[in-house]
Design a protein around this motif. Structure first.
Motif, PDB file in Angstrom:
ATOM      1  N   LYS A   1      -1.698   0.571   9.017  1.00  0.00           N
ATOM      2  CA  LYS A   1      -1.806   1.993   8.687  1.00  0.00           C
ATOM      3  C   LYS A   1      -0.517   2.720   9.071  1.00  0.00           C
ATOM      4  O   LYS A   1       0.113   2.425  10.087  1.00  0.00           O
ATOM      5  CB  LYS A   1      -2.987   2.603   9.438  1.00  0.00           C
ATOM      6  CG  LYS A   1      -3.322   4.031   9.047  1.00  0.00           C
ATOM      7  CD  LYS A   1      -4.570   4.501   9.797  1.00  0.00           C
ATOM      8  CE  LYS A   1      -4.963   5.918   9.378  1.00  0.00           C
ATOM      9  NZ  LYS A   1      -3.905   6.904   9.663  1.00  0.00           N
TER      10      LYS A   1
ATOM     11  N   LYS B   1       1.508   8.762   2.815  1.00  0.00           N
ATOM     12  CA  LYS B   1       0.673   8.309   1.699  1.00  0.00           C
ATOM     13  C   LYS B   1       1.316   7.128   0.982  1.00  0.00           C
ATOM     14  O   LYS B   1       0.643   6.156   0.622  1.00  0.00           O
ATOM     15  CB  LYS B   1       0.457   9.465   0.721  1.00  0.00           C
ATOM     16  CG  LYS B   1      -0.476  10.546   1.212  1.00  0.00           C
ATOM     17  CD  LYS B   1      -0.610  11.662   0.179  1.00  0.00           C
ATOM     18  CE  LYS B   1      -1.479  12.808   0.695  1.00  0.00           C
ATOM     19  NZ  LYS B   1      -1.535  13.934  -0.283  1.00  0.00           N
ATOM     20  N   LYS B   2       2.596   7.199   0.759  1.00  0.00           N
ATOM     21  CA  LYS B   2       3.317   6.099   0.099  1.00  0.00           C
ATOM     22  C   LYS B   2       3.261   4.828   0.928  1.00  0.00           C
ATOM     23  O   LYS B   2       3.084   3.729   0.393  1.00  0.00           O
ATOM     24  CB  LYS B   2       4.770   6.507  -0.158  1.00  0.00           C
ATOM     25  CG  LYS B   2       4.946   7.599  -1.194  1.00  0.00           C
ATOM     26  CD  LYS B   2       6.409   8.002  -1.323  1.00  0.00           C
ATOM     27  CE  LYS B   2       6.590   9.114  -2.338  1.00  0.00           C
ATOM     28  NZ  LYS B   2       8.007   9.572  -2.401  1.00  0.00           N
TER      29      LYS B   2
ATOM     30  N   ASP C   1       0.971   3.997   3.243  1.00  0.00           N
ATOM     31  CA  ASP C   1      -0.400   3.460   3.233  1.00  0.00           C
ATOM     32  C   ASP C   1      -0.675   2.726   1.917  1.00  0.00           C
ATOM     33  O   ASP C   1      -1.327   1.675   1.898  1.00  0.00           O
ATOM     34  CB  ASP C   1      -1.419   4.580   3.441  1.00  0.00           C
ATOM     35  CG  ASP C   1      -1.582   4.958   4.914  1.00  0.00           C
ATOM     36  OD1 ASP C   1      -1.357   4.075   5.764  1.00  0.00           O
ATOM     37  OD2 ASP C   1      -1.930   6.121   5.189  1.00  0.00           O
ATOM     38  N   ALA C   2      -0.207   3.285   0.812  1.00  0.00           N
ATOM     39  CA  ALA C   2      -0.401   2.642  -0.495  1.00  0.00           C
ATOM     40  C   ALA C   2       0.318   1.300  -0.544  1.00  0.00           C
ATOM     41  O   ALA C   2      -0.227   0.301  -1.047  1.00  0.00           O
ATOM     42  CB  ALA C   2       0.105   3.564  -1.602  1.00  0.00           C
TER      43      ALA C   2
ATOM     44  N   SER D   1      -1.518  -1.299   1.602  1.00  0.00           N
ATOM     45  CA  SER D   1      -2.797  -1.735   1.020  1.00  0.00           C
ATOM     46  C   SER D   1      -2.609  -2.469  -0.298  1.00  0.00           C
ATOM     47  O   SER D   1      -3.586  -2.954  -0.896  1.00  0.00           O
ATOM     48  CB  SER D   1      -3.715  -0.526   0.812  1.00  0.00           C
ATOM     49  OG  SER D   1      -3.167   0.373  -0.143  1.00  0.00           O
ATOM     50  N   GLY D   2      -1.362  -2.542  -0.770  1.00  0.00           N
ATOM     51  CA  GLY D   2      -1.093  -3.262  -2.005  1.00  0.00           C
ATOM     52  C   GLY D   2      -1.392  -2.485  -3.263  1.00  0.00           C
ATOM     53  O   GLY D   2      -1.469  -3.053  -4.359  1.00  0.00           O
ATOM     54  N   LYS D   3      -1.552  -1.178  -3.160  1.00  0.00           N
ATOM     55  CA  LYS D   3      -1.864  -0.358  -4.334  1.00  0.00           C
ATOM     56  C   LYS D   3      -0.595   0.022  -5.084  1.00  0.00           C
ATOM     57  O   LYS D   3       0.464   0.141  -4.530  1.00  0.00           O
ATOM     58  CB  LYS D   3      -2.614   0.912  -3.885  1.00  0.00           C
ATOM     59  CG  LYS D   3      -3.984   0.612  -3.290  1.00  0.00           C
ATOM     60  CD  LYS D   3      -4.652   1.897  -2.861  1.00  0.00           C
ATOM     61  CE  LYS D   3      -6.031   1.614  -2.232  1.00  0.00           C
ATOM     62  NZ  LYS D   3      -6.685   2.849  -1.755  1.00  0.00           N
TER      63      LYS D   3
END
Length: 420
Positions: free
Chosen positions: A225, A411-412, A414-415, A418-420
């Motif tokens: 995180k 936000k970037k 965390d994305a 998480s592999g998003k």
């Protein structure tokens, strides 16, 4: 042939190979043990002024181990890294290689290097190394490397500029540090003197130290995180971004080389840097001291060059002998005294060779207060170049509030995590 027969055939072959392996091992399968000479190739990028020290250390090993000879191939780091992955993947790579420890995940995930957990059980004592250094040798909780060298950062300060500003001793706390920075930041027409030069790109990471000193971080402890939006991180960045952007303590958009030139020219009172900086400060009356402690305590950056085993090496035992020698007390004392870098071990501060260079014990003394930046992460490069560095540059150029900028960066991050 049926799948069952294929499976049985494979198992029989495997058992036969395993049995042969055990027999060879019991009979002294290592070529060194049988008296046969083994030549190991070692690729690295030690092209700097400390190159002779590394070459001499290899010579010392070769002289003491007539049946294990190390041949070094030294090339610039960029040239080395251009050829190393392909060479290892094709089976033509070296037995041993060195590169920045941040690249361990890339090579380990690609199965290009061998795990070395057992060397820390057989010949290298983790307890005489800083925990952060050992952790930097890991990927997914497995050890894939031993340190080839390590370095910490200290605060360099210009004694003459301190004296002119009435500063008697280097600061030890953030409050003292910020006071000293403001006292030594001066403008006289077009002539500018800076209190502290802070690089923000193409540099060793300086801004993470400021975040750590306030109890913030880039990632959570489990590394899953973002902590860029944490209150302690934001608070630290607000303090230091204000000093840069609004009080002019440092130019903005500096590379590491830019910052070095300003300090070396006597136009800055302080800089955070490593032991390599000392060689370029001819004519500057300087001293070094630990980075002043923030509200959360002492913190500084560490970095390391890793030493790994190529996946196709047939001489793991012999490589281990070399790795153990390299990280032995005698070898590290010699290498440290000649290279100017602190030893990979924390038990040599009173060693006469190490103390022969008065700077080395000071860099070594902060090893246990040091942290590695994004160590062991596959996404190291993306996090640093695509998220963290642009965010720092945005806030020092007043292109958005710290709160909004770091919320977006978080936000970037965390994305990405998480592999998003």
């Amino acid at each position: 042939m049926s799948n069952l027969l294929k499976k049985k055939s494979w198992m029989i072959s495997f058992v036969s190979v395993l049995t042969l392996s055990v027999v060879l091992t019991a009979c002294g399968g290592s070529k060194e043990a049988s008296g046969q000479k083994v030549t190991l190739t070692y690729w690295n990028g030690f092209t700097g002024p400390d190159r002779p020290a590394y070459e001499e250390l290899v010579k010392q090993f070769n002289d003491k181990h007539p049946n294990i000879q190390i041949t070094m191939d030294i090339s610039p780091w960029d040239a080395l890294l251009a050829k190393l992955p392909t060479s290892l993947a094709s089976g033509q790579g070296p037995d041993i290689a060195s590169f920045d420890s941040s690249l361990i995940p890339q090579y380990a995930k690609g199965n290009l290097i061998l795990p070395v957990d057992d060397i820390y059980e057989k010949g290298i004592d983790q307890k005489v190394m800083a925990k952060s250094l050992v952790d930097a040798m890991k990927y997914n909780d497995k050890l894939y490397a031993v340190p080839a060298n390590t370095a910490t950062l200290l605060m360099y300060y210009n004694k003459d500029l301190f004296k002119a500003a009435g500063i008697a001793a280097p600061p030890t706390t953030w409050a003292e540090w910020q006071d000293a920075i403001l006292k030594t930041t001066k403008t006289n027409g077009t002539d500018k003197q800076y209190g502290l030069v802070l690089a923000d790109h193409a540099t060793i990471p300086m801004w993470p130290i400021l975040i750590w000193g306030n109890g913030g971080d880039i990632l959570s402890t489990d590394r899953k995180k973002s902590m860029l939006n944490d209150s302690k991180t934001v608070e630290a960045l607000k303090i230091w971004a204000d000093l840069v952007a609004n009080k002019g303590i440092s130019p903005v958009n500096l590379t590491g080389g830019d910052a070095d030139k300003i300090f070396a020219s006597g136009k800055a009172a302080m800089e955070i840097n490593g032991p390599w900086m000392a060689g370029g400060l001819n004519g500057v009356n300087y001293g070094v001291a630990p980075v002043p402690a923030g509200p959360a305590g002492k913190a500084t950056l560490a970095n390391a060059v890793a030493m790994v085993i190529g996946k196709n090496s047939k001489h793991k035992n012999e490589v281990y002998e070399f790795m153990k020698f390299w990280n032995s007390a005698d070898a590290q004392a010699y290498l440290s005294s000649k290279s100017g870098f602190p030893p990979t071990r924390t038990d040599l501060n009173d060693n006469a060779q190490v103390k022969s260079n008065p700077l080395i014990p000071q860099f070594a003394a902060v090893a246990n207060d040091s942290k590695f930046y994004l160590a062991g992460l596959e996404q190291f490069s993306k996090i640093d170049s695509d998220i963290f560095t642009p965010a720092i540059q945005a806030i020092t150029n007043n292109k958005g509030t710290v709160e909004a900028t770091m919320a977006d960066a978080s936000k970037k991050l965390d994305a990405l995590l998480s592999g998003k």
